[in-house]
Design a protein around this motif. Structure first.
Motif, PDB file in Angstrom:
ATOM      1  N   THR A 148       0.852  -1.189   0.000  1.00  0.00           N
ATOM      2  CA  THR A 148       0.000   0.000   0.000  1.00  0.00           C
ATOM      3  C   THR A 148       0.888   1.238   0.000  1.00  0.00           C
ATOM      4  N   LEU A 149       0.300   2.377  -0.295  1.00  0.00           N
ATOM      5  CA  LEU A 149       1.065   3.625  -0.231  1.00  0.00           C
ATOM      6  C   LEU A 149       1.571   3.858   1.188  1.00  0.00           C
ATOM      7  N   GLU A 150       0.744   3.596   2.180  1.00  0.00           N
ATOM      8  CA  GLU A 150       1.164   3.786   3.566  1.00  0.00           C
ATOM      9  C   GLU A 150       2.391   2.936   3.885  1.00  0.00           C
ATOM     10  N   GLU A 151       2.387   1.698   3.440  1.00  0.00           N
ATOM     11  CA  GLU A 151       3.537   0.815   3.676  1.00  0.00           C
ATOM     12  C   GLU A 151       4.770   1.306   2.943  1.00  0.00           C
ATOM     13  N   CYS A 152       4.580   1.799   1.723  1.00  0.00           N
ATOM     14  CA  CYS A 152       5.709   2.315   0.945  1.00  0.00           C
ATOM     15  C   CYS A 152       6.329   3.532   1.612  1.00  0.00           C
ATOM     16  N   LEU A 153       5.497   4.451   2.081  1.00  0.00           N
ATOM     17  CA  LEU A 153       6.017   5.657   2.713  1.00  0.00           C
ATOM     18  C   LEU A 153       6.749   5.320   4.011  1.00  0.00           C
ATOM     19  N   ALA A 154       6.248   4.370   4.775  1.00  0.00           N
ATOM     20  CA  ALA A 154       6.926   3.972   6.013  1.00  0.00           C
ATOM     21  C   ALA A 154       8.282   3.359   5.701  1.00  0.00           C
ATOM     22  N   ARG A 155       8.339   2.523   4.682  1.00  0.00           N
ATOM     23  CA  ARG A 155       9.602   1.895   4.274  1.00  0.00           C
ATOM     24  C   ARG A 155      10.588   2.959   3.787  1.00  0.00           C
ATOM     25  N   GLU A 156      10.089   3.903   3.004  1.00  0.00           N
ATOM     26  CA  GLU A 156      10.943   4.963   2.483  1.00  0.00           C
ATOM     27  C   GLU A 156      11.463   5.871   3.600  1.00  0.00           C
ATOM     28  N   LEU A 157      10.631   6.132   4.610  1.00  0.00           N
ATOM     29  CA  LEU A 157      11.060   6.990   5.720  1.00  0.00           C
ATOM     30  C   LEU A 157      12.235   6.367   6.461  1.00  0.00           C
ATOM     31  N   ASP A 158      12.129   5.111   6.764  1.00  0.00           N
ATOM     32  CA  ASP A 158      13.220   4.433   7.463  1.00  0.00           C
ATOM     33  C   ASP A 158      14.502   4.479   6.631  1.00  0.00           C
ATOM     34  N   LEU A 159      14.376   4.194   5.350  1.00  0.00           N
ATOM     35  CA  LEU A 159      15.550   4.152   4.479  1.00  0.00           C
ATOM     36  C   LEU A 159      16.120   5.544   4.230  1.00  0.00           C
ATOM     37  N   ALA A 160      15.252   6.556   4.100  1.00  0.00           N
ATOM     38  CA  ALA A 160      15.729   7.919   3.869  1.00  0.00           C
ATOM     39  C   ALA A 160      16.573   8.405   5.035  1.00  0.00           C
ATOM     40  N   CYS A 161      16.135   8.108   6.249  1.00  0.00           N
ATOM     41  CA  CYS A 161      16.883   8.556   7.426  1.00  0.00           C
ATOM     42  C   CYS A 161      18.257   7.909   7.482  1.00  0.00           C
ATOM     43  N   ARG A 162      18.358   6.648   7.050  1.00  0.00           N
ATOM     44  CA  ARG A 162      19.658   5.988   7.022  1.00  0.00           C
ATOM     45  C   ARG A 162      20.521   6.487   5.867  1.00  0.00           C
ATOM     46  N   THR A 163      19.899   6.686   4.707  1.00  0.00           N
ATOM     47  CA  THR A 163      20.660   7.095   3.531  1.00  0.00           C
ATOM     48  C   THR A 163      21.244   8.492   3.694  1.00  0.00           C
ATOM     49  N   ALA A 164      20.563   9.354   4.429  1.00  0.00           N
ATOM     50  CA  ALA A 164      21.047  10.721   4.625  1.00  0.00           C
ATOM     51  C   ALA A 164      22.400  10.767   5.325  1.00  0.00           C
ATOM     52  N   ARG A 165      22.803   9.662   5.962  1.00  0.00           N
ATOM     53  CA  ARG A 165      24.091   9.622   6.659  1.00  0.00           C
ATOM     54  C   ARG A 165      25.205   9.030   5.799  1.00  0.00           C
ATOM     55  N   THR A 166      24.886   8.549   4.595  1.00  0.00           N
ATOM     56  CA  THR A 166      25.871   7.802   3.823  1.00  0.00           C
ATOM     57  C   THR A 166      26.798   8.700   3.010  1.00  0.00           C
ATOM     58  N   ALA A 167      28.013   8.196   2.786  1.00  0.00           N
ATOM     59  CA  ALA A 167      29.007   8.947   2.018  1.00  0.00           C
ATOM     60  C   ALA A 167      28.560   9.130   0.570  1.00  0.00           C
ATOM     61  N   ASP A 168      27.898   8.134  -0.015  1.00  0.00           N
ATOM     62  CA  ASP A 168      27.468   8.263  -1.413  1.00  0.00           C
ATOM     63  C   ASP A 168      26.446   9.380  -1.588  1.00  0.00           C
ATOM     64  N   PHE A 169      25.535   9.512  -0.625  1.00  0.00           N
ATOM     65  CA  PHE A 169      24.558  10.593  -0.713  1.00  0.00           C
ATOM     66  C   PHE A 169      25.251  11.944  -0.586  1.00  0.00           C
ATOM     67  N   HIS A 170      26.127  12.084   0.364  1.00  0.00           N
ATOM     68  CA  HIS A 170      26.851  13.348   0.532  1.00  0.00           C
ATOM     69  C   HIS A 170      27.653  13.687  -0.726  1.00  0.00           C
ATOM     70  N   GLU A 171      28.285  12.676  -1.313  1.00  0.00           N
ATOM     71  CA  GLU A 171      29.083  12.897  -2.512  1.00  0.00           C
ATOM     72  C   GLU A 171      28.199  13.201  -3.722  1.00  0.00           C
ATOM     73  N   GLY A 172      27.086  12.505  -3.840  1.00  0.00           N
ATOM     74  CA  GLY A 172      26.205  12.732  -4.979  1.00  0.00           C
ATOM     75  C   GLY A 172      25.628  14.129  -4.999  1.00  0.00           C
ATOM     76  N   VAL A 173      25.205  14.623  -3.827  1.00  0.00           N
ATOM     77  CA  VAL A 173      24.664  15.979  -3.750  1.00  0.00           C
ATOM     78  C   VAL A 173      25.777  17.006  -3.986  1.00  0.00           C
ATOM     79  N   ARG A 174      26.971  16.714  -3.463  1.00  0.00           N
ATOM     80  CA  ARG A 174      28.099  17.619  -3.724  1.00  0.00           C
ATOM     81  C   ARG A 174      28.324  17.804  -5.222  1.00  0.00           C
ATOM     82  N   ALA A 175      28.379  16.679  -5.937  1.00  0.00           N
ATOM     83  CA  ALA A 175      28.689  16.735  -7.365  1.00  0.00           C
ATOM     84  C   ALA A 175      27.583  17.385  -8.176  1.00  0.00           C
ATOM     85  N   ALA A 176      26.324  17.206  -7.743  1.00  0.00           N
ATOM     86  CA  ALA A 176      25.198  17.731  -8.514  1.00  0.00           C
ATOM     87  C   ALA A 176      24.836  19.163  -8.152  1.00  0.00           C
ATOM     88  N   LEU A 177      24.919  19.511  -6.856  1.00  0.00           N
ATOM     89  CA  LEU A 177      24.346  20.774  -6.407  1.00  0.00           C
ATOM     90  C   LEU A 177      25.305  21.707  -5.684  1.00  0.00           C
TER      91      LEU A 177
END
Length: 348
Positions: free
Chosen positions: A300-329
């Motif tokens: 369901t959408l509710e399940e998808c958003l809950a899954r994405e929230l957990d993953l987004a909070c973890r991904t925001a700490r990763t080196a690849d995310f920091h590097e990707g935003v650096r290179a793009a923005l």
């Protein structure tokens, strides 16, 4: 002496439009609640203030009998909404401020859910860029009007992130594996092709947008569907390379997808360009995205958003995310150095 007006309070019929805020709201005499995104210097990238202002207005209008429908528009000539405020998320992630990261994504995804369940017609007028978070405040609504200048995308794999804002719900439900193509590659879809693939619902030439908006916020506020039928162009042809997309992106996994693209004969140039997009993306993000789309197809959408929230909070700490935003923005060199040992995050 009267109390000063609450600057975040939703507008009521007859209120003056507030011009100093990044989200302007007012209700027309005909009963249309108008949300205008007004942060043009940032291409209307959604910061936490904008998310909260939209949420407050939509929540109040939901149960207000004076508001019959909602129209969301942009004050920017270039963009409807270019995404979420990913620079702020990166800064918080790099500082280890998990509370700020979670607060942002919780508020944004809450707004997406509010729009998806909105009981009144909700029409987004997309003329320019609508990416990432811009799709979150449009795709979940009842109608998405796109012009020939509209450019829609979920470009997150190119910045070390993943398609969020409920994308793991709506992308796998687009016809012909088109959502897998858009989610994995970050490819843009424009104009009538956005309608053909299911991201848009109506195509209206940009020159006709002022008249359409006047109808939607005026006499047509009570019946937006009838207005949209009058203004919309004829049904769009299949989205670009639809047959090749279906052949290749219906593959059961990323290795098989690459093999099908390498063997594609009918659309060789497109296949080469698509392989280049995959090669430029974060390998970890591709693996995460493939897993999310598979899981989202049966959730369901509710399940998808809950899954994405957990993953987004973890991904925001990763080196690849920091590097990707650096290179793009940040440095804008478009040359991210992905982590050599990048491994996909667990989805649960």
């Amino acid at each position: 002496m009267p109390e000063p007006a609450d600057p975040a309070a939703p507008a009521r019929p007859g209120d003056q439009v507030r011009t100093e805020e990044p989200v302007r709201t007012h209700v027309t005499p005909a009963g249309a609640g108008v949300v205008e995104l007004a942060r043009p210097a940032a291409l209307n990238a959604l910061d936490l203030t904008m998310v909260r202002l939209m949420t407050r207005a939509l929540t109040a209008w939901r149960d207000d009998p004076a508001v019959r429908s909602v129209v969301v528009r942009s004050a920017s000539p270039k963009a409807f909404c270019a995404g979420g405020d990913i620079l702020a998320v990166r800064a918080a992630g790099m500082a280890g401020d998990d509370t700020a990261v979670r607060a942002y994504f919780t508020a944004e995804y809450g707004l997406n859910a509010l729009i998806a369940g909105y009981p009144k017609p909700y029409t987004a007028l997309i003329d320019g860029y609508a990416m990432g978070g811009g799709l979150g405040i449009s795709v979940h609504g009842s109608a998405r009007v796109v012009t020939e200048r509209a450019s829609l995308a979920m470009p997150e794999t190119g910045i070390g992130f993943f398609p969020d804002i409920g994308a793991s719900y709506f992308l796998p439900r687009l016809p012909g594996a088109y959502g897998w193509y858009l989610g994995l590659t970050g490819a843009r879809v424009t104009g009538r092709a956005a309608v053909a693939c299911g991201l848009g619902t109506h195509h209206v030439p940009a020159a006709g947008l002022p008249a359409l908006e006047a109808e939607l916020t005026g006499a047509g506020a009570a019946d937006p569907d009838a207005v949209l039928r009058r203004f919309a162009a004829p049904p769009a042809p299949p989205a670009g390379h639809a047959d090749a997309v279906a052949r290749c992106f219906s593959a059961p996994g990323l290795p098989q997808l690459r093999a099908r693209l390498a063997a594609e004969e009918g659309q060789r140039e497109w296949a080469d360009d698509t392989l280049a997009l995959l090669d430029a993306a974060s390998p970890a993000s591709l693996a995460i995205t493939a897993g999310l789309l598979r899981a989202g197809a049966g959730s369901t959408l509710e399940e998808c958003l809950a899954r994405e929230l957990d993953l987004a909070c973890r991904t925001a700490r990763t080196a690849d995310f920091h590097e990707g935003v650096r290179a793009a923005l940040v440095d804008k060199d478009r040359k991210p150095a992905w982590s050599a040992q990048a491994q996909p995050e667990r989805l649960s």
